[in-house]
Write a protein that holds these residues in place. Structure first.
Motif, mmCIF file in Angstrom:
data_model
loop_
_atom_site.group_PDB
_atom_site.id
_atom_site.type_symbol
_atom_site.label_atom_id
_atom_site.label_comp_id
_atom_site.label_asym_id
_atom_site.label_seq_id
_atom_site.Cartn_x
_atom_site.Cartn_y
_atom_site.Cartn_z
ATOM 1 N N LYS A 45 0.825 -1.215 0.000
ATOM 2 C CA LYS A 45 0.000 0.000 0.000
ATOM 3 C C LYS A 45 0.856 1.261 0.000
ATOM 4 O O LYS A 45 0.673 2.160 -0.830
ATOM 5 C CB LYS A 45 -0.934 -0.015 1.228
ATOM 6 C CG LYS A 45 -1.803 -1.267 1.333
ATOM 7 C CD LYS A 45 -2.702 -1.250 2.551
ATOM 8 C CE LYS A 45 -1.967 -1.299 3.877
ATOM 9 N NZ LYS A 45 -1.264 -2.564 4.147
ATOM 10 N N THR A 46 1.806 1.323 0.941
ATOM 11 C CA THR A 46 2.671 2.505 1.009
ATOM 12 C C THR A 46 3.520 2.635 -0.260
ATOM 13 O O THR A 46 3.710 3.737 -0.780
ATOM 14 C CB THR A 46 3.577 2.433 2.258
ATOM 15 O OG1 THR A 46 2.752 2.388 3.416
ATOM 16 C CG2 THR A 46 4.483 3.649 2.349
ATOM 17 N N THR A 47 3.986 1.493 -0.755
ATOM 18 C CA THR A 47 4.780 1.523 -1.985
ATOM 19 C C THR A 47 3.983 2.142 -3.133
ATOM 20 O O THR A 47 4.517 2.912 -3.932
ATOM 21 C CB THR A 47 5.218 0.082 -2.343
ATOM 22 O OG1 THR A 47 5.963 -0.454 -1.254
ATOM 23 C CG2 THR A 47 6.078 0.077 -3.590
ATOM 24 N N PHE A 87 1.682 11.039 5.946
ATOM 25 C CA PHE A 87 2.546 9.861 5.926
ATOM 26 C C PHE A 87 2.145 8.846 6.993
ATOM 27 O O PHE A 87 1.474 9.187 7.968
ATOM 28 C CB PHE A 87 3.998 10.287 6.162
ATOM 29 C CG PHE A 87 4.580 11.095 5.037
ATOM 30 C CD1 PHE A 87 5.476 10.534 4.142
ATOM 31 C CD2 PHE A 87 4.220 12.431 4.869
ATOM 32 C CE1 PHE A 87 6.015 11.281 3.112
ATOM 33 C CE2 PHE A 87 4.756 13.186 3.837
ATOM 34 C CZ PHE A 87 5.655 12.609 2.958
ATOM 35 N N GLN A 88 2.609 7.608 6.800
ATOM 36 C CA GLN A 88 2.292 6.549 7.763
ATOM 37 C C GLN A 88 2.867 6.891 9.139
ATOM 38 O O GLN A 88 2.223 6.713 10.154
ATOM 39 C CB GLN A 88 2.856 5.218 7.260
ATOM 40 C CG GLN A 88 2.460 4.031 8.117
ATOM 41 C CD GLN A 88 2.681 2.704 7.399
ATOM 42 O OE1 GLN A 88 3.096 2.661 6.247
ATOM 43 N NE2 GLN A 88 2.400 1.618 8.090
ATOM 44 N N ILE A 89 4.113 7.412 9.141
ATOM 45 C CA ILE A 89 4.714 7.903 10.384
ATOM 46 C C ILE A 89 4.589 9.412 10.358
ATOM 47 O O ILE A 89 5.014 10.054 9.399
ATOM 48 C CB ILE A 89 6.187 7.489 10.472
ATOM 49 C CG1 ILE A 89 6.288 5.966 10.536
ATOM 50 C CG2 ILE A 89 6.855 8.124 11.689
ATOM 51 C CD1 ILE A 89 7.645 5.422 10.224
ATOM 52 N N LEU A 173 -3.730 9.616 1.993
ATOM 53 C CA LEU A 173 -3.656 9.480 3.450
ATOM 54 C C LEU A 173 -3.187 8.072 3.796
ATOM 55 O O LEU A 173 -3.898 7.099 3.564
ATOM 56 C CB LEU A 173 -5.025 9.755 4.088
ATOM 57 C CG LEU A 173 -5.640 11.126 3.806
ATOM 58 C CD1 LEU A 173 -6.999 11.260 4.490
ATOM 59 C CD2 LEU A 173 -4.708 12.242 4.270
ATOM 60 N N ASP A 174 -1.967 7.988 4.334
ATOM 61 C CA ASP A 174 -1.405 6.684 4.673
ATOM 62 C C ASP A 174 -1.583 6.431 6.172
ATOM 63 O O ASP A 174 -0.815 6.924 6.983
ATOM 64 C CB ASP A 174 0.082 6.640 4.282
ATOM 65 C CG ASP A 174 0.634 5.227 4.252
ATOM 66 O OD1 ASP A 174 -0.051 4.317 4.768
ATOM 67 O OD2 ASP A 174 1.746 5.038 3.715
ATOM 68 N N GLU A 175 -2.616 5.691 6.510
ATOM 69 C CA GLU A 175 -2.954 5.364 7.906
ATOM 70 C C GLU A 175 -3.027 6.603 8.803
ATOM 71 O O GLU A 175 -2.260 6.734 9.769
ATOM 72 C CB GLU A 175 -1.961 4.338 8.468
ATOM 73 C CG GLU A 175 -1.951 3.060 7.647
ATOM 74 C CD GLU A 175 -1.223 1.909 8.329
ATOM 75 O OE1 GLU A 175 -1.141 1.928 9.574
ATOM 76 O OE2 GLU A 175 -0.757 1.006 7.625
ATOM 77 N N PRO A 176 -3.941 7.518 8.494
ATOM 78 C CA PRO A 176 -4.020 8.780 9.244
ATOM 79 C C PRO A 176 -4.399 8.591 10.712
ATOM 80 O O PRO A 176 -4.145 9.467 11.528
ATOM 81 C CB PRO A 176 -5.101 9.571 8.501
ATOM 82 C CG PRO A 176 -5.898 8.555 7.784
ATOM 83 C CD PRO A 176 -4.953 7.450 7.434
HETATM 84 MG MG LIG Z 1 2.449 1.133 4.795
#
Ligand SMILES: [Mg+2]
Ligand SMILES: Nc1ncnc2c1ncn2[C@@H]1O[C@H](COP(=O)(O)OP(=O)(O)OP(=O)(O)O)[C@@H](O)[C@H]1O
Lengths: 250, 340
Positions: A45-47, A87-89, A173-176
């Motif tokens: 997903k992030t990729t 971002f995820q982080i 939105l990566d895991e907001p």
């Molecule tokens: Mg990810």
């Protein structure tokens, strides 16, 4: 009448050595739609987000934003073309106050960052703009707090505000909600819900309650490939998805 | 009046660091009166050296302290600035303003090229690359026999229209005015949109990129500005020293500048100047003091100097400015004044 998609991914493939992180993936996000991308850890997903954002180059395939091929554009150029990202982080300016984060985003949006004379943080126009950015997520009451002193959930909201600062046409939105407590997660869900219609959103989220509440459409990714795509109802009754992914949930 | 002050950001946060800087600069303005009264003109010479190194350190601090770029080669720009005077005079260019223009132009171009190449790397690689460029320039000047090579070349104090630098205190106040101009410039820059963007890049480059900005452009611009300031300090240094040799750009001077900044307070306006004052005074006094106490060890004053510096860096996070801000001012009932 046909509407054109905000985001169109055409046959994207990306490998890291022997690992195919994105496998011949196509997907569209329509205007005003919240499109959720779900899948187990390491699904890619992030990729995929990184390739839309411009930080990773696909081995093949195209990313189109409002019909425009983004191939070859750098990250900042894609932002200016209308992408916003969280971002995820969580990724905010820790050494500044909440308001100062907003001010920097505001003059970046206005293309005024190369000015050398007037002080940035006391500029009334920039302050007004920054307050407007923060108001979107209800953070203007925390304007003078150092970001490093914010609760984690508030930082996630600030990041969302910064991602929305330039009024993008597509929000990634990566895991907001990751790391935010249940209350902040709830608030975040409401805020994202409030953005529906204003901006097309590609949402990665592991919290299934939030996904089912927010998503207009869902794409399920496993090992880099789309195994199912459709509305929430279609996906929640899909047997392949149940065994591959949702089965793990309960 | 307050409107004007507000415009310049003097009323908003950050007033103490500004004030402190101008206090120091005002101190340099009245210092010659003191040396006159106590009849120790030699100290004017020390003060000029402090102002020159302080100016160069302020320039480096823009990239090191505000931009987070650990450049280990800024002495090269001091050297280039000084050689612009020496080589200029060699070819009959005697006007001091012309030397300054020349050194600004050369340092800006060189800063642009070195910055463009070096800023593609980060961390230890950036440190090594900036050092490598500086060493290249150092050995270039060592090899230029025409300009004295290793031995260097002597220089006449440059001619500034209407200002005869051989008159007493003329050079002193020329340096002082330039220092004040540099201070004013930096005061504006670090609070400006450009300056806060540079600081944001230091804090989190990827967020700045996510705002649609190209961090490299800001870093290169900051690098060029700091190179030009070091070049200016170098041209004045040449007139002060009446001599220039490759020694002026020895890598240890780059290290000295970094120590001065860290000692005084990284990323503060007053820090580099305060650091230069303390550093050079210690360099002047420690050997004397040690010599008086244990004469046999007078040569080894560095043994004291090193640990002293380490203590300031370890215990006074934020250098001397940070120390004054958090430890001394509150005891005087002045409260903690944010350096930010
Ligand atoms: Mg990810
Ligand atoms: N730069 C890289 N080099 C090599 N492998 C990578 C790289 N980035 C990601 N991967 C691998 O690609 C796969 C997909 O990773 P990705 O981060 O996209 O997963 P994800 O779906 O976002 O997972 P999560 O839910 O844990 O965030 C993983 O197996 C990961 O180890």
């Amino acid at each position: 009448m046909m509407t054109n998609p905000v985001l169109e991914l055409r046959d994207i493939t990306k490998s890291f050595g022997a690992l195919t992180a994105t496998n011949n993936l196509s997907l569209t996000v329509m205007p005003g739609e919240i499109h959720a991308l779900i899948g187990p850890n390491g699904a890619g997903k992030t990729t995929l987000i990184q390739q839309i954002y411009g930080a990773l180059k696909p081995d093949s395939g195209q990313v189109l934003l409002n019909g425009r091929d983004l191939t070859g554009l750098s990250v900042p150029a894609r932002i200016r073309a209308g992408i916003g990202r969280s971002f995820q982080i969580s990724n905010v300016l820790m050494d500044f106050t909440v308001l100062q984060n907003g001010i920097i985003a505001e003059h970046a949006r206005l293309g005024q960052s190369f000015r050398f004379l007037q002080p940035a943080f006391s500029n009334p126009q920039l302050i007004d703009g920054a307050i407007a950015i923060l108001d979107r997520v209800g953070l203007s009451s925390r304007a003078d707090t150092m970001v490093s002193d914010l609760a984690h959930g508030e930082r996630r909201m600030l990041e969302l505000a910064l991602a929305m600062a330039a009024s993008p046409s597509l929000l990634l939105l990566d895991e907001p909600m990751a790391g935010a407590g249940p209350d902040d997660g709830q608030r975040m869900t409401e805020i994202i819900d409030g953005l529906r219609g204003d901006v097309a959103i590609l949402l990665i989220e592991h919290d299934m309650d939030a996904v089912f509440r927010l998503a207009d459409r869902l794409t399920v990714l496993v090992e880099g490939s789309v195994i199912a795509a459709g509305t929430v109802d279609e996906i929640s009754t899909n047997q392949a998805v149940k065994t591959a992914y949702l089965g793990d949930e309960d | 009046m307050t409107g004007l002050l507000k415009f310049f950001g003097l009323v908003h946060a950050g007033i103490s660091d500004n004030k402190f800087l101008w206090l120091l600069i005002a101190g340099f303005a009245v210092f010659p009166i003191v040396t006159q009264l106590v009849d120790l003109p030699f100290w004017n010479d020390v003060a000029m050296r402090i102002m020159l190194l302080g100016m160069a350190a302020m320039g480096l601090n823009l990239v090191l302290g505000y931009g987070g770029m650990v450049s280990f080669g800024h002495a090269a720009f001091i050297g280039i600035g000084a050689y612009c005077v020496g080589i200029g005079q060699y070819y009959g260019l005697m006007n001091g303003w012309a030397h300054i223009l020349l050194s600004v132009a050369v340092c800006a171009s060189l800063g642009l090229v070195i910055g463009y190449l070096a800023l593609r790397t980060t961390g230890i690689y950036f440190i090594m690359i900036t050092l490598a460029f500086a060493q290249m320039l150092f050995f270039l000047f060592v090899s230029l026999e025409q300009f004295g090579g290793d031995d260097g070349m002597s220089i006449d104090r440059a001619e500034f229209l209407l200002i005869d630098l051989y008159e007493p205190l003329r050079l002193y106040f020329l340096i002082w005015v330039m220092l004040a101009i540099v201070a004013l410039l930096l005061m504006f820059i670090v609070r400006s949109r450009f300056g806060v963007t540079l600081r944001a890049i230091k804090s989190n480059e990827s967020r700045v990129e996510a705002m649609g900005l190209v961090p490299l452009h800001f870093k290169i611009t900051g690098y060029v500005i700091s190179a030009v300031i070091c070049g200016l300090a170098g041209s004045l240094f040449a007139s002060w020293q009446e001599y220039v040799s490759p020694d002026i750009m020895h890598w240890t001077r780059s290290g000295e500048l970094m120590i001065i900044i860290i000692l005084g307070g990284l990323g503060t306006l007053a820090g580099p100047l305060l650091g230069a004052i303390v550093f050079l005074l210690l360099e002047e006094f420690l050997p004397l003091m040690l010599g008086a106490l244990v004469p046999a060890y007078a040569e080894n004053w560095m043994v004291l100097f090193g640990p002293l510096l380490i203590m300031v860096v370890l215990f006074g996070r934020g250098g001397l400015v940070g120390l004054i801000d958090s430890k001394i001012l509150p005891h005087l009932g002045l409260g903690k004044t944010a350096v930010k």
